[in-house]
Enzyme design. Structure first.
Site: not given
Lengths: 86, 247
Positions: B86, B203, B205
């Protein structure tokens, strides 16, 4: 010396903001509106610099930071503001 | 392996990245404050999401001048693994470590949702645990995620297998409707020509635990972990400890 810098999206780079504003202007009855491109206007006050040297420095500022040349074009003018401080 | 997660003023996914690496993947993961150029002997660097420096001027434009980024530049030049997610992707593009740029979403709105990605190249350090054509469901959340590069750069990226992921629909097709931000050629992630610097708008994560909606992101971290372990087994390679001290 005052540098007036204009940063605009490169041709070919999608400018959805400009497109939305063009549509809004059409909706307001401004039928003559064609393409609208939205960029940035930046003023940089230069202390003790003048002429060609100042222009060269401003160009460097644009290339290194103020514009991302992958997506943006820039142009600028330098005007003598009589050393006035804002 | 030891991971460093950069922290800039305005970063807000740094803790998620640290959590994904340490708690889920059992890696040693430390935050690296942007003012400190010492990479502390990490094996890989993560540039996390957020709004570094308030997105002033352009997303990612200011972060590249941070002291830590000078070390990351040297680390990457020596072959070190760097992953930007990002805002991290935006920073790596602004720093010239990845080709192209991220511009305002075509819709002009901030988009926050889970999307499907198709793995375009499985012979990379980031995707080695995936199969080419495999779909991963990973969240996005951004206002400036529309990937742009000029025509010749796009051609080169595709010819060299540097396009990692594309936005696709549930059937795996890269349709305009499945493209959440207007990215050219539906590109969601790319790598550099050397194959050690990676950037992606989605993302991973945020997709490492079923309890928060999915764990497809694990495959990407697992890929990098395997790559790093393999490099370590080969004797470290040239990229290790090129900057900072080993601790």
């Amino acid at each position: 010396m005052l540098a007036k810098i204009y940063v605009t999206p490169k041709r070919g780079v999608l400018d959805p903001q400009g497109k939305a504003v063009a549509q809004a202007l059409h909706a307001l009855g401004f039928a003559e509106v064609g393409d609208v491109r939205i960029g940035k206007y930046i003023e940089v006050r230069l202390e003790g610099a003048a002429g060609e040297e100042a222009a060269g420095r401003v160009r460097e500022m644009c290339e290194k930071l103020l514009a991302n040349q992958v997506i943006e074009d820039f142009r600028f003018e330098t005007v003598d503001d009589g050393g006035k401080r804002s | 392996m030891k991971w460093g997660v950069l922290v800039f003023p305005g970063s807000n996914d740094d803790q998620d990245a640290l959590w994904a690496l340490s708690s889920v993947h059992r890696q040693e993961a430390i935050p690296l404050w942007h003012k400190d150029p010492d990479l502390r002997g990490v094996d890989a660097v993560v540039v996390p999401g957020g709004f570094s420096y308030g997105d002033y001027l352009r997303c990612g434009a200011m972060a590249r001048f941070s002291p830590v980024m000078q070390s990351v530049r040297a680390f990457a030049a020596a072959g070190g693994i760097v992953l930007g997610m990002c805002n991290g992707f935006q920073i790596l593009c602004e720093a010239g470590l990845l080709p192209g740029a991220l511009v305002r979403n075509r819709s002009l709105t901030f988009v926050c949702k889970r999307v499907w990605l198709r793995v375009e190249n499985d012979r990379t350090a980031l995707t080695r645990c995936c199969r080419e054509g495999e779909r991963l469901q990973i969240p996005i959340k951004h206002g400036e995620g529309c990937y742009f590069a000029d025509e010749s750069t796009l051609r080169d990226l595709e010819a060299r297998g540097q396009v990692l992921f594309r936005y696709v629909d549930a059937a795996g097709e890269a349709t305009p409707e499945a493209n959440p931000n207007g990215a050219l050629r539906s590109i969601a992630g790319v790598m550099n020509a050397s194959g050690n610097v990676f950037g992606m708008m989605p993302h991973p994560e945020h997709a490492v635990e079923a309890i928060v909606g999915g764990e497809d992101g694990r495959k990407l971290f697992q890929s990098l972990i395997e790559e790093l372990e393999e490099r370590a087994a080969r004797g470290g390679g040239s990229r290790r400890r090129t900057t900072g001290r080993a601790t």
